[in-house]
Design a protein around this motif. Structure first.
Motif, PDB file in Angstrom:
ATOM      1  N   THR A 122       0.836  -1.193   0.000  1.00 27.93           N
ATOM      2  CA  THR A 122       0.000   0.000   0.000  1.00 27.93           C
ATOM      3  C   THR A 122       0.877   1.252   0.000  1.00 27.93           C
ATOM      4  O   THR A 122       1.982   1.248   0.527  1.00 27.93           O
ATOM      5  N   PRO A 123       0.372   2.348  -0.578  1.00 20.43           N
ATOM      6  CA  PRO A 123       1.166   3.587  -0.636  1.00 20.43           C
ATOM      7  C   PRO A 123       1.424   4.153   0.758  1.00 20.43           C
ATOM      8  O   PRO A 123       0.687   3.882   1.704  1.00 20.43           O
ATOM      9  N   ASP A 124       2.483   4.947   0.877  1.00 22.99           N
ATOM     10  CA  ASP A 124       2.737   5.653   2.124  1.00 22.99           C
ATOM     11  C   ASP A 124       1.629   6.663   2.385  1.00 22.99           C
ATOM     12  O   ASP A 124       0.971   7.145   1.462  1.00 22.99           O
ATOM     13  N   PHE A 125       1.445   6.976   3.656  1.00 23.79           N
ATOM     14  CA  PHE A 125       0.461   7.994   4.005  1.00 23.79           C
ATOM     15  C   PHE A 125       0.942   9.353   3.522  1.00 23.79           C
ATOM     16  O   PHE A 125       2.102   9.723   3.705  1.00 23.79           O
ATOM     17  N   GLY A 136      -3.084  14.676   1.857  1.00 24.42           N
ATOM     18  CA  GLY A 136      -3.376  14.160   0.539  1.00 24.42           C
ATOM     19  C   GLY A 136      -4.881  13.976   0.386  1.00 24.42           C
ATOM     20  O   GLY A 136      -5.659  14.240   1.315  1.00 24.42           O
ATOM     21  N   PRO A 137      -5.352  13.491  -0.761  1.00 22.68           N
ATOM     22  CA  PRO A 137      -6.790  13.341  -0.999  1.00 22.68           C
ATOM     23  C   PRO A 137      -7.498  12.493   0.063  1.00 22.68           C
ATOM     24  O   PRO A 137      -8.586  12.853   0.523  1.00 22.68           O
ATOM     25  N   GLY A 182      -0.696   3.957   4.330  1.00 22.22           N
ATOM     26  CA  GLY A 182      -1.601   4.890   3.678  1.00 22.22           C
ATOM     27  C   GLY A 182      -2.853   4.208   3.174  1.00 22.22           C
ATOM     28  O   GLY A 182      -3.029   2.992   3.285  1.00 22.22           O
ATOM     29  N   PHE A 183      -3.742   4.986   2.597  1.00 19.12           N
ATOM     30  CA  PHE A 183      -4.973   4.453   2.000  1.00 19.12           C
ATOM     31  C   PHE A 183      -4.614   3.517   0.853  1.00 19.12           C
ATOM     32  O   PHE A 183      -3.730   3.833   0.050  1.00 19.12           O
TER      33      PHE A 183
END
Length: 248
Positions: free
Chosen positions: A10-13, A17-18, A130-131
Motif C-alpha cells: 500500500t502507498p505511504d500515508f 493528501g486526498p 496509507g490508503f
C-alpha cells in the motif's frame, strides 16, 4: 490481502493528501448532520440507544481487529500493542460514556479524547500505512469515532461541563501518565504515551524540545488545550444548544 499485512504494497500515508482531506471533511459532515438531527434523535429513545450501541460496537470491533492484525502478522508485542496510549484510553472512556451517559466519563472523553484525537488526525503517526491499508481505516475511524461520540453526547444529550472539569481531567491525565511511565520502565522498550521518546514521524512533539523537557511542556500545552476545548464547548452551547431552546 495486502491491505491487512503488516508490511504490504500500500502507498505511504500522504499528509493532507486526498484520502486525508476526505477523512477530515467526512468528520465535519457527520458532525453537521448530527447537529441538524439532534432534536429528532433526542425524542426517539430507540434511535438514540441504537446509535450509541452502534458506536460502542464499532469501537470494540475496531480494537479487536487491531489486535488481530498484530497477531496474524506475527508483530504483536507488549511494548507497543497494549491499550495504554492516550488514544486507547479515550476510546475506552468513550465506550463507557456512551453506555452510561455519566458526566465524568463525558468530561474525560471531551477534554482528553477530542483534543488529542483532533491533533492526531491532523498530524497522524501511521508511517507507511496509507490508503487503503487496514491501519489507515482503523486509525481514522477510531479517532474520528471518539470525536463523534463526545459531540453526540454534547448536542443530543446536552451534557454540561464546568471550568472545574478542566482541572479534574488534567489531574486525572497526569496521574495516568505517571502510572504509564512506571509501566514503560517495567516493560522493555515500551514507549506508551511517548513518555520515553518522541514519535518517529513528524508530530507536534517536535516543537517542544528534547526528552525529558517536552514532557513538562506537554503538561502546560494539555492544560491550554483543555481550556480551548472548554471555550469551544461554550461556543457550541450558544450556537447550537441554547439556540435550539429558543425555537418552538
Amino acid at each position: 490481502m495486502s491491505w491487512f499485512q503488516y508490511s504490504g504494497q500500500t502507498p505511504d500515508f500522504v499528509w493532507f493528501g486526498p484520502a486525508h482531506v476526505a477523512v477530515l471533511v467526512g468528520l465535519l459532515i457527520i458532525c453537521i448532520c448530527m447537529t441538524k438531527a439532534r432534536r429528532s434523535i433526542r425524542t426517539n429513545k430507540g434511535v438514540d440507544r441504537s446509535l450509541r450501541l452502534g458506536m460502542v460496537a464499532t469501537l470494540i470491533i475496531l480494537e479487536v481487529m487491531y489486535q488481530t492484525w498484530y497477531v496474524v502478522n506475527g508483530a504483536w508485542g507488549a511494548h507497543f500493542a497494549l491499550p495504554l496510549h492516550l488514544s486507547s484510553i479515550t476510546w475506552i472512556t468513550a465506550v463507557i460514556m456512551l453506555l452510561t451517559l455519566h458526566r465524568r466519563w463525558f468530561e474525560m472523553t471531551f477534554f482528553a479524547g477530542v483534543s488529542s484525537a483532533l491533533l492526531t488526525m491532523i498530524t497522524p503517526d501511521i508511517g507507511n500505512f496509507g490508503f487503503p491499508h487496514f491501519r489507515f481505516f482503523h486509525f481514522f475511524l477510531t479517532h474520528g469515532l471518539v470525536i463523534v461520540a463526545a459531540y453526540y453526547v454534547l448536542v443530543v444529550h446536552r451534557t454540561e461541563l464546568t471550568l472545574r472539569s478542566v482541572l479534574i481531567v488534567w489531574g486525572y491525565l497526569n496521574a495516568y501518565a505517571a502510572v504509564v511511565f512506571v509501566i514503560n520502565l517495567i516493560i522493555p522498550n515500551a514507549n506508551y504515551m511517548y513518555l520515553m521518546m518522541k514519535p518517529p514521524s513528524p508530530t507536534p512533539f517536535d516543537w517542544f524540545g528534547p526528552w525529558p523537557y517536552y514532557i513538562f511542556v506537554l503538561q502546560l500545552v494539555s492544560l491550554l488545550l483543555f481550556l480551548l476545548m472548554y471555550a469551544s464547548y461554550w461556543c457550541i452551547q450558544w450556537l447550537v444548544i441554547k439556540s435550539s431552546t429558543r425555537l418552538p
